[in-house]
Design a protein around this motif. Structure first.
Motif, PDB file in Angstrom:
ATOM      1  N   GLY A  23      17.396  -5.341  18.927  1.00 43.97           N
ATOM      2  CA  GLY A  23      16.533  -5.699  18.298  1.00 43.97           C
ATOM      3  C   GLY A  23      16.405  -7.286  17.747  1.00 43.97           C
ATOM      4  N   PHE A  24      17.745  -7.502  17.298  1.00 49.33           N
ATOM      5  CA  PHE A  24      18.086  -8.832  16.907  1.00 49.33           C
ATOM      6  C   PHE A  24      18.131  -9.934  17.854  1.00 49.33           C
ATOM      7  CE2 PHE A  24      21.274 -12.085  16.362  1.00 49.33           C
ATOM      8  CZ  PHE A  24      20.912 -12.576  15.086  1.00 49.33           C
ATOM      9  N   ILE A  25      18.541  -9.145  19.324  1.00 47.38           N
ATOM     10  CA  ILE A  25      18.232 -10.414  20.315  1.00 47.38           C
ATOM     11  C   ILE A  25      16.929 -10.644  20.593  1.00 47.38           C
ATOM     12  CG2 ILE A  25      18.940 -10.544  22.682  1.00 47.38           C
ATOM     13  CD1 ILE A  25      21.400  -8.980  22.418  1.00 47.38           C
ATOM     14  N   ILE A  26      15.974  -9.611  20.751  1.00 41.85           N
ATOM     15  CA  ILE A  26      14.557  -9.816  20.966  1.00 41.85           C
ATOM     16  C   ILE A  26      14.034 -10.485  20.006  1.00 41.85           C
ATOM     17  CG2 ILE A  26      12.361  -8.727  20.959  1.00 41.85           C
ATOM     18  CD1 ILE A  26      13.996  -6.115  22.567  1.00 41.85           C
ATOM     19  N   LEU A  27      14.408 -10.184  18.554  1.00 42.47           N
ATOM     20  CA  LEU A  27      13.653 -11.241  17.745  1.00 42.47           C
ATOM     21  C   LEU A  27      14.110 -12.612  17.715  1.00 42.47           C
ATOM     22  CD1 LEU A  27      12.083 -11.097  15.047  1.00 42.47           C
ATOM     23  CD2 LEU A  27      14.246 -10.330  13.894  1.00 42.47           C
ATOM     24  N   SER A  28      15.218 -12.642  18.013  1.00 42.98           N
ATOM     25  CA  SER A  28      16.043 -14.324  18.246  1.00 42.98           C
ATOM     26  C   SER A  28      15.351 -15.081  19.324  1.00 42.98           C
ATOM     27  CB  SER A  28      17.456 -14.001  18.492  1.00 42.98           C
ATOM     28  OG  SER A  28      18.119 -13.639  17.309  1.00 42.98           O
ATOM     29  N   CYS A  29      14.845 -14.186  20.331  1.00 42.84           N
ATOM     30  CA  CYS A  29      14.235 -14.866  21.614  1.00 42.84           C
ATOM     31  C   CYS A  29      13.095 -15.305  21.255  1.00 42.84           C
ATOM     32  CB  CYS A  29      14.248 -13.917  22.843  1.00 42.84           C
ATOM     33  SG  CYS A  29      15.839 -13.671  23.480  1.00 42.84           S
ATOM     34  N   LEU A  30      12.157 -14.127  20.635  1.00 42.40           N
ATOM     35  CA  LEU A  30      10.803 -14.525  20.023  1.00 42.40           C
ATOM     36  C   LEU A  30      10.756 -15.662  19.053  1.00 42.40           C
ATOM     37  CD1 LEU A  30       9.567 -10.624  19.511  1.00 42.40           C
ATOM     38  CD2 LEU A  30       8.852 -12.305  21.211  1.00 42.40           C
ATOM     39  N   ALA A  33      11.448 -18.779  21.146  1.00 39.03           N
ATOM     40  CA  ALA A  33      10.002 -19.241  22.142  1.00 39.03           C
ATOM     41  C   ALA A  33       9.200 -19.699  21.206  1.00 39.03           C
ATOM     42  CB  ALA A  33       9.658 -17.786  22.714  1.00 39.03           C
ATOM     43  N   TRP A  34       8.845 -19.127  20.108  1.00 41.48           N
ATOM     44  CA  TRP A  34       7.857 -19.646  18.995  1.00 41.48           C
ATOM     45  C   TRP A  34       8.205 -21.031  18.518  1.00 41.48           C
ATOM     46  CZ3 TRP A  34       7.559 -21.282  13.630  1.00 41.48           C
ATOM     47  CH2 TRP A  34       6.423 -21.497  13.296  1.00 41.48           C
ATOM     48  N   ASP A  35       9.558 -21.206  18.340  1.00 43.92           N
ATOM     49  CA  ASP A  35       9.948 -22.733  17.996  1.00 43.92           C
ATOM     50  C   ASP A  35       9.779 -23.498  19.115  1.00 43.92           C
ATOM     51  OD1 ASP A  35      10.585 -21.942  15.610  1.00 43.92           O
ATOM     52  OD2 ASP A  35      12.861 -21.792  15.944  1.00 43.92           O
ATOM     53  N   PHE A  36       9.984 -23.271  20.408  1.00 41.81           N
ATOM     54  CA  PHE A  36       9.907 -23.999  21.396  1.00 41.81           C
ATOM     55  C   PHE A  36       8.093 -24.315  21.564  1.00 41.81           C
ATOM     56  CE2 PHE A  36       9.045 -24.443  25.966  1.00 41.81           C
ATOM     57  CZ  PHE A  36       9.659 -25.629  26.207  1.00 41.81           C
ATOM     58  N   THR A  37       7.730 -23.276  21.399  1.00 41.61           N
ATOM     59  CA  THR A  37       6.014 -23.411  21.705  1.00 41.61           C
ATOM     60  C   THR A  37       5.450 -24.322  20.460  1.00 41.61           C
ATOM     61  OG1 THR A  37       5.797 -21.140  22.491  1.00 41.61           O
ATOM     62  CG2 THR A  37       3.785 -22.567  21.742  1.00 41.61           C
ATOM     63  N   GLN A  38       6.057 -24.428  19.417  1.00 41.81           N
ATOM     64  CA  GLN A  38       5.452 -25.199  18.367  1.00 41.81           C
ATOM     65  C   GLN A  38       6.209 -26.680  18.637  1.00 41.81           C
ATOM     66  OE1 GLN A  38       3.064 -23.371  16.916  1.00 41.81           O
ATOM     67  NE2 GLN A  38       3.573 -24.480  14.992  1.00 41.81           N
ATOM     68  N   PHE A  39       7.260 -26.778  19.066  1.00 44.57           N
ATOM     69  CA  PHE A  39       7.749 -27.915  19.364  1.00 44.57           C
ATOM     70  C   PHE A  39       6.915 -28.734  20.533  1.00 44.57           C
ATOM     71  CE2 PHE A  39      10.722 -30.716  22.037  1.00 44.57           C
ATOM     72  CZ  PHE A  39      11.001 -31.547  21.104  1.00 44.57           C
ATOM     73  N   LYS A  40       6.632 -28.070  21.406  1.00 39.89           N
ATOM     74  CA  LYS A  40       5.865 -28.555  22.586  1.00 39.89           C
ATOM     75  C   LYS A  40       4.548 -28.752  22.152  1.00 39.89           C
ATOM     76  CE  LYS A  40       4.462 -27.327  27.318  1.00 39.89           C
ATOM     77  NZ  LYS A  40       4.410 -26.181  28.536  1.00 39.89           N
ATOM     78  N   GLN A  41       4.039 -27.931  21.453  1.00 39.01           N
ATOM     79  CA  GLN A  41       2.603 -28.271  20.876  1.00 39.01           C
ATOM     80  C   GLN A  41       2.407 -29.538  19.806  1.00 39.01           C
ATOM     81  OE1 GLN A  41      -0.218 -26.717  21.527  1.00 39.01           O
ATOM     82  NE2 GLN A  41      -1.394 -28.551  20.593  1.00 39.01           N
ATOM     83  N   ASN A  42       3.705 -29.860  18.977  1.00 37.66           N
ATOM     84  CA  ASN A  42       3.819 -30.914  18.175  1.00 37.66           C
ATOM     85  C   ASN A  42       3.981 -32.209  18.997  1.00 37.66           C
ATOM     86  OD1 ASN A  42       3.404 -29.352  15.812  1.00 37.66           O
ATOM     87  ND2 ASN A  42       5.748 -29.122  15.756  1.00 37.66           N
TER      88      ASN A  42
END
Length: 206
Positions: A23-30, A33-42
């Motif tokens: 669960g921790f690994i999946i949550l960390s990946c999410l 991924a969200w941070d990367f998406t936000q960084f890419k969008q920014n």
């Protein structure tokens, strides 16, 4: 029996640890991924913002260039310049050239007489008139000398106060050797480099 009960508890705890670890690994990946998406969008938003700033500076510069060309055309149309000494009179008596937007001009009069700007010798090996046939009225176009020198060219009709066509004026902006133009684009978005792309696939670095 106590041994079997302890074994079951250990097995349950082990499975629970595995569950929480996954669960921790999946949550960390999410989160990653969200941070990367936000960084890419920014990054895309910043890039678009810089693109808009450069584009605005680009068209503002061209508007200034058109104003300068129109001013020179009006001087010729007013017949206030001595024949054969038009360029000398422009440089010595008028402030139009002080804008520093156009690198040089070329004029084709209706009677077939050409007026050459001495500044063209800094950019072209031959007469600027060889490019006249390619220029459409009222539109900026990109032309090349064939030796890696590129120019924006604007063609404008010279019309007398009576509405008679007196010829055409061509304004040239160098894409390779115009520090003022390049600096205005770079400064507009605080960037170190700008690429200009044409519809024909041409690319110019500034």
């Amino acid at each position: 029996m106590p041994v079997e009960k302890e074994s079951l508890e250990q097995r349950f705890k082990k499975r629970l640890r595995v569950f929480f670890t996954l669960g921790f690994i999946i949550l960390s990946c999410l989160v990653i991924a969200w941070d990367f998406t936000q960084f890419k969008q920014n990054s895309l938003n910043q890039l678009k913002s810089k693109h808009d700033l450069v584009e605005r500076a680009f068209f503002t510069y061209l508007q200034k260039a058109e104003f300068e060309i129109s001013g020179i055309a009006q001087l010729f149309a007013s017949s206030g310049l001595p024949s054969g000494r038009e360029m000398k009179s422009l440089f010595s008596s008028h402030d139009t050239f002080l804008l520093g937007v156009i690198d040089f001009i070329h004029i084709e009069r209706e009677d077939g007489f050409s007026i050459e700007d001495p500044r063209s010798q800094l950019y072209l090996d031959g007469s600027a008139s060889v490019y006249d046939m390619f220029s459409k009225i009222g539109k900026w176009q990109v032309f090349t000398t064939g030796v890696s020198d590129y120019f924006l060219v604007f063609k404008k009709e010279i019309v007398s106060l009576q509405g008679r066509n007196l010829g055409y004026i061509y304004g040239f902006i160098s894409l390779n050797n115009n520090f003022v133009f390049a600096h205005s684009l770079l400064k507009s978005a605080s960037v170190d480099g700008v690429s200009l792309l044409t519809n024909q696939g041409g690319r110019f670095l500034m």
